[in-house]
Motif scaffolding. Structure first.
Motif, PDB file in Angstrom:
ATOM      1  N   SER A  93     -13.669  -2.026  -7.185  1.00 31.38           N
ATOM      2  CA  SER A  93     -12.576  -1.567  -7.419  1.00 31.38           C
ATOM      3  C   SER A  93     -12.707  -0.161  -8.104  1.00 31.38           C
ATOM      4  O   SER A  93     -11.732   0.670  -8.019  1.00 31.38           O
ATOM      5  CB  SER A  93     -11.652  -2.515  -8.131  1.00 31.38           C
TER       6      SER A  93
ATOM      7  N   LEU B  34      -8.009   1.397  -9.265  1.00 33.30           N
ATOM      8  CA  LEU B  34      -8.506   1.815  -7.992  1.00 33.30           C
ATOM      9  C   LEU B  34      -9.301   3.087  -8.123  1.00 33.30           C
ATOM     10  O   LEU B  34      -8.398   4.029  -8.375  1.00 33.30           O
ATOM     11  CB  LEU B  34      -7.963   1.529  -6.732  1.00 33.30           C
TER      12      LEU B  34
ATOM     13  N   GLY C 193     -12.550   4.578  -3.596  1.00 32.64           N
ATOM     14  CA  GLY C 193     -11.759   3.181  -2.983  1.00 32.64           C
ATOM     15  C   GLY C 193     -10.522   3.534  -2.491  1.00 32.64           C
ATOM     16  O   GLY C 193     -10.264   2.967  -1.389  1.00 32.64           O
ATOM     17  N   GLN C 194      -9.726   4.575  -3.167  1.00 33.89           N
ATOM     18  CA  GLN C 194      -8.416   4.663  -2.663  1.00 33.89           C
ATOM     19  C   GLN C 194      -8.660   5.562  -1.483  1.00 33.89           C
ATOM     20  O   GLN C 194      -7.772   5.186  -0.385  1.00 33.89           O
ATOM     21  CB  GLN C 194      -7.762   5.863  -3.713  1.00 33.89           C
TER      22      GLN C 194
ATOM     23  N   CYS D 168     -10.966   5.210   0.796  1.00 29.13           N
ATOM     24  CA  CYS D 168     -11.426   4.336   1.868  1.00 29.13           C
ATOM     25  C   CYS D 168     -10.288   3.399   2.338  1.00 29.13           C
ATOM     26  O   CYS D 168     -10.096   3.368   3.632  1.00 29.13           O
ATOM     27  CB  CYS D 168     -12.611   3.567   1.386  1.00 29.13           C
ATOM     28  N   VAL D 169      -9.417   2.936   1.313  1.00 26.77           N
ATOM     29  CA  VAL D 169      -8.514   2.185   1.723  1.00 26.77           C
ATOM     30  C   VAL D 169      -7.179   2.852   2.645  1.00 26.77           C
ATOM     31  O   VAL D 169      -7.079   2.336   3.588  1.00 26.77           O
ATOM     32  CB  VAL D 169      -7.674   1.757   0.668  1.00 26.77           C
ATOM     33  N   GLN D 170      -7.236   4.233   2.493  1.00 24.97           N
ATOM     34  CA  GLN D 170      -6.309   4.726   3.293  1.00 24.97           C
ATOM     35  C   GLN D 170      -6.811   5.261   4.571  1.00 24.97           C
ATOM     36  O   GLN D 170      -5.983   5.462   5.648  1.00 24.97           O
ATOM     37  CB  GLN D 170      -6.044   6.014   2.443  1.00 24.97           C
TER      38      GLN D 170
ATOM     39  N   ALA E  17     -10.175   4.162   6.413  1.00 28.57           N
ATOM     40  CA  ALA E  17     -11.222   3.344   7.003  1.00 28.57           C
ATOM     41  C   ALA E  17     -10.897   2.828   8.392  1.00 28.57           C
ATOM     42  O   ALA E  17      -9.508   2.526   8.733  1.00 28.57           O
ATOM     43  CB  ALA E  17     -11.360   1.913   6.092  1.00 28.57           C
TER      44      ALA E  17
ATOM     45  N   PRO F  88     -10.895  -3.153   8.568  1.00 28.47           N
ATOM     46  CA  PRO F  88     -10.180  -3.816   7.275  1.00 28.47           C
ATOM     47  C   PRO F  88     -11.177  -3.584   6.091  1.00 28.47           C
ATOM     48  O   PRO F  88     -12.356  -3.383   6.268  1.00 28.47           O
ATOM     49  CB  PRO F  88     -10.262  -5.220   7.777  1.00 28.47           C
ATOM     50  N   VAL F  89     -10.704  -3.096   5.015  1.00 32.44           N
ATOM     51  CA  VAL F  89     -11.244  -3.015   3.800  1.00 32.44           C
ATOM     52  C   VAL F  89     -10.832  -4.186   2.899  1.00 32.44           C
ATOM     53  O   VAL F  89      -9.680  -4.507   2.501  1.00 32.44           O
ATOM     54  CB  VAL F  89     -10.915  -1.722   3.223  1.00 32.44           C
TER      55      VAL F  89
ATOM     56  N   VAL G 147     -11.362  -5.026  -1.375  1.00 29.54           N
ATOM     57  CA  VAL G 147     -11.610  -4.321  -2.561  1.00 29.54           C
ATOM     58  C   VAL G 147     -11.893  -5.415  -3.548  1.00 29.54           C
ATOM     59  O   VAL G 147     -10.942  -6.346  -3.852  1.00 29.54           O
ATOM     60  CB  VAL G 147     -10.303  -3.359  -2.968  1.00 29.54           C
TER      61      VAL G 147
END
Length: 150
Positions: A114, A125, A129-130, A132-134, A136, A139-140, A142
């Motif tokens: 995180s 986050l 991380g932010q 990558c989540v947006q 990728a 699926p991600v 965290v």
């Protein structure tokens, strides 16, 4: 087996930076890989420090060696001897988010902590991380480090 008759490799990519959060992410990825028969690709990145005029004499080899040492130590500590999985290691110079997104191409999952060693430790986050989540390509997951919070 995929539709062509060949066995597709199941791969989980995880970002590691030495923080407790990234250690928790690696631990989670290893457990998931043991359950699903996947391999883990543990990725650590480094960038040149933003220090100018201080006469730094460090080389790429110095940064790479330090990153390799950190990654090797964490992989050894987090691979469960009772359920060992194959863990490959990638050490790369570059922006952490970009390197992780590139590594996640064709992966089953991208697992990140995180927050890492970045600036705002109170953030829910981190910036890597932010991003990558947006962005990728898979699926991600965290993972929050709940064992080391004060």
């Amino acid at each position: 087996m995929n539709g062509t008759g060949s066995t597709a490799e199941r791969r989980i990519v995880t970002g590691v930076d030495g923080s407790d959060s990234s250690r928790a992410a690696l631990r989670w990825a290893v457990r998931q890989a043991a359950l699903t028969g996947a391999t883990v690709e543990a990725v650590i990145t480094w960038e040149y420090p933003a220090v100018y005029g201080w006469g730094l004499t460090l080389t790429d080899a110095d940064f790479t060696a330090a990153a390799e040492q950190t990654l090797a130590k964490l992989v050894e500590e987090e691979n469960d001897p009772a359920h060992p999985v194959t863990i490959s290691r990638r050490v790369q110079c570059g922006n952490a988010a970009r390197v992780l997104l590139d590594a996640a191409e064709g992966a089953e999952l991208l697992v990140i902590g995180s927050r890492g060693h970045g600036g705002f430790t109170g953030a829910l986050l981190g910036s890597v991380g932010q991003h990558c989540v947006q962005h990728a390509p898979c699926p991600v997951v965290v993972v929050r480090d709940t064992e080391h919070r004060g």
